[in-house]
Design a protein around this motif. Structure first.
Motif, PDB file in Angstrom:
ATOM      1  N   GLN A  61      18.364  44.878  33.780  1.00 15.39           N
ATOM      2  CA  GLN A  61      18.945  46.100  34.319  1.00 15.39           C
ATOM      3  C   GLN A  61      18.143  47.348  33.968  1.00 15.39           C
ATOM      4  OE1 GLN A  61      23.012  46.157  32.976  1.00 15.39           O
ATOM      5  NE2 GLN A  61      23.704  44.860  34.659  1.00 15.39           N
ATOM      6  N   ALA A  62      16.994  47.169  33.305  1.00  9.27           N
ATOM      7  CA  ALA A  62      16.149  48.320  33.000  1.00  9.27           C
ATOM      8  C   ALA A  62      15.467  48.798  34.276  1.00  9.27           C
ATOM      9  CB  ALA A  62      15.110  47.932  31.950  1.00  9.27           C
ATOM     10  N   THR A  63      15.750  50.022  34.694  1.00  8.30           N
ATOM     11  CA  THR A  63      15.221  50.542  35.956  1.00  8.30           C
ATOM     12  C   THR A  63      14.164  51.620  35.762  1.00  8.30           C
ATOM     13  OG1 THR A  63      16.977  52.216  36.069  1.00  8.30           O
ATOM     14  CG2 THR A  63      17.421  50.077  37.116  1.00  8.30           C
ATOM     15  N   GLU A  64      14.012  52.137  34.547  1.00  7.13           N
ATOM     16  CA  GLU A  64      13.116  53.257  34.332  1.00  7.13           C
ATOM     17  C   GLU A  64      11.654  52.813  34.323  1.00  7.13           C
ATOM     18  OE1 GLU A  64      15.425  51.917  32.398  1.00  7.13           O
ATOM     19  OE2 GLU A  64      15.106  52.370  30.270  1.00  7.13           O
ATOM     20  N   PRO A  65      10.720  53.716  34.641  1.00  4.54           N
ATOM     21  CA  PRO A  65       9.299  53.412  34.438  1.00  4.54           C
ATOM     22  C   PRO A  65       9.042  53.164  32.951  1.00  4.54           C
ATOM     23  CG  PRO A  65       9.577  55.395  35.762  1.00  4.54           C
ATOM     24  CD  PRO A  65      10.923  55.069  35.197  1.00  4.54           C
ATOM     25  N   PHE A  66       8.093  52.291  32.636  1.00  6.33           N
ATOM     26  CA  PHE A  66       7.833  52.009  31.227  1.00  6.33           C
ATOM     27  C   PHE A  66       6.425  51.478  31.047  1.00  6.33           C
ATOM     28  CE2 PHE A  66       9.425  47.941  32.866  1.00  6.33           C
ATOM     29  CZ  PHE A  66       8.518  47.048  32.347  1.00  6.33           C
ATOM     30  N   GLU A  67       5.994  51.492  29.790  1.00  5.34           N
ATOM     31  CA  GLU A  67       4.797  50.777  29.359  1.00  5.34           C
ATOM     32  C   GLU A  67       5.166  50.021  28.099  1.00  5.34           C
ATOM     33  OE1 GLU A  67       0.370  51.997  29.302  1.00  5.34           O
ATOM     34  OE2 GLU A  67       1.109  52.471  27.273  1.00  5.34           O
ATOM     35  N   LEU A  68       4.897  48.720  28.086  1.00  4.39           N
ATOM     36  CA  LEU A  68       5.207  47.862  26.951  1.00  4.39           C
ATOM     37  C   LEU A  68       3.917  47.202  26.482  1.00  4.39           C
ATOM     38  CD1 LEU A  68       7.182  46.442  25.029  1.00  4.39           C
ATOM     39  CD2 LEU A  68       7.625  44.770  26.836  1.00  4.39           C
TER      40      LEU A  68
ATOM     41  N   GLY B 162       9.442  54.450  27.275  1.00  2.00           N
ATOM     42  CA  GLY B 162      10.326  54.432  28.435  1.00  2.00           C
ATOM     43  C   GLY B 162      11.444  53.433  28.381  1.00  2.00           C
ATOM     44  N   LEU B 163      11.430  52.488  27.423  1.00  2.00           N
ATOM     45  CA  LEU B 163      12.489  51.494  27.314  1.00  2.00           C
ATOM     46  C   LEU B 163      13.348  51.775  26.089  1.00  2.00           C
ATOM     47  CD1 LEU B 163      10.598  48.165  28.122  1.00  2.00           C
ATOM     48  CD2 LEU B 163      12.322  49.283  29.540  1.00  2.00           C
ATOM     49  N   GLU B 164      14.644  51.516  26.214  1.00  2.00           N
ATOM     50  CA  GLU B 164      15.542  51.671  25.085  1.00  2.00           C
ATOM     51  C   GLU B 164      15.268  50.617  24.022  1.00  2.00           C
ATOM     52  OE1 GLU B 164      19.597  51.628  26.264  1.00  2.00           O
ATOM     53  OE2 GLU B 164      19.317  53.052  27.906  1.00  2.00           O
ATOM     54  N   GLU B 165      15.614  50.952  22.784  1.00  2.00           N
ATOM     55  CA  GLU B 165      15.486  49.972  21.720  1.00  2.00           C
ATOM     56  C   GLU B 165      16.372  48.761  22.024  1.00  2.00           C
ATOM     57  OE1 GLU B 165      16.053  49.570  16.860  1.00  2.00           O
ATOM     58  OE2 GLU B 165      16.436  51.473  17.887  1.00  2.00           O
ATOM     59  N   GLY B 166      15.819  47.566  21.881  1.00  2.00           N
ATOM     60  CA  GLY B 166      16.567  46.345  22.155  1.00  2.00           C
ATOM     61  C   GLY B 166      16.495  45.887  23.597  1.00  2.00           C
TER      62      GLY B 166
END
Length: 271
Positions: free
Chosen positions: A210-217, A166-170
């Motif tokens: 500024q990351a607004t999307e759902p994610f799992e890290l 769900g997160l962009e690279e970087g």
């Protein structure tokens, strides 16, 4: 087949899977997590046999450690066994223990399986912390211990593996700090520890604000003591719902300033 089980394998797994079985096994859990002082916690192990032949587990030894890597602080729970596992991967054996914690905080579970005919015990573990990210948070600090459980001074080296959905690279990074020294511990840098010495460390996790999307890290910290793999911890940060954007609508570009100071050797994982 139930995927949330500890599966005894037909053959020795690849090294990466073998390492993760020590600290990120499915089928091993503690409820509630983190434990609460004075409230009984339930520890559960789900076990199945994929070897194609009957297995006898002579002894099942659960241990509860402080959250970290190489810590000697442990509580031993009652041993179980012998247990015979039928050669049927669809048949799941469930073992449970009750444990009354005397201190708060996350724990590391470790269960040693002494299996008849196997030269070494099969070790499964769950050194896990899951963080539910709020919409307005982009930084997390996770304390843990680094220890040398042996009888001689040895260098400890870390490896940090990141995975993201769900997160962009970087758009994310992580590193380890030693508060006592006031510095970052660079990856693969030797940290010499005396016999039974323990050091307090911090896993620092950051996503782009500024990351607004759902994610799992997923952040895996693995440690080698001397030339031998020691242990690891896994920290999962999850955001289940999108956050409100901080900037005007439109495609968001990753701010290059976010990557300044990235610790040497930290690979950028792909979403």
């Amino acid at each position: 087949m139930n995927t949330n089980v500890v599966s005894l394998p037909q053959r020795f797994p690849p090294e990466e899977i073998w390492r993760q079985s020590h600290f990120a096994s499915k089928g091993l859990e503690i409820v509630p997590n983190p434990p609460r002082v004075g409230e009984a916690a339930s520890i559960r192990l789900l076990l199945c046999n994929e070897t194609g032949q009957s297995l006898t587990v002579r002894k099942i030894s659960p241990r509860v450690y402080s959250f970290g890597i190489g810590s000697l602080r442990q509580e031993r729970l009652p041993e179980r066994g012998p247990l015979t596992l039928a050669p049927d991967p669809a048949r799941v054996e469930t073992l449970t223990w009750q444990w009354l914690p005397t201190a708060a905080g996350h724990r590391c579970l470790r269960i040693h399986l002494d299996i008849e005919g196997w030269s070494d015990p099969w070790i499964v573990g769950c050194n896990l912390r899951v963080i539910e990210a709020t919409a307005d948070t982009s930084r997390w600090l996770v304390p843990f211990l680094l220890g040398n459980p042996t009888e001689k001074a040895q260098p400890l080296r870390l490896r940090l593996n990141l995975q993201s959905t769900g997160l962009e690279e970087g758009a994310f990074r992580a590193w380890v700090e030693l508060p006592q020294d006031g510095r970052r511990l660079m990856l693969r840098e030797p940290l010499w520890l005396q016999p039974h010495e323990e050091r307090f460390a911090l896993l620092m996790i950051r996503t782009h604000p500024q990351a607004t999307e759902p994610f799992e890290l997923i952040s895996d910290v693995e440690a080698w003591l001397g030339d031998a793999f020691l242990d690891g911890i896994r920290v999962i940060v999850q955001r289940r719902l999108p956050a409100e954007p901080l900037a005007s609508p439109g495609r968001r570009e990753v701010d290059s300033r976010f990557l300044v100071g990235l610790p040497a050797g930290l690979g950028r994982s792909k979403a």
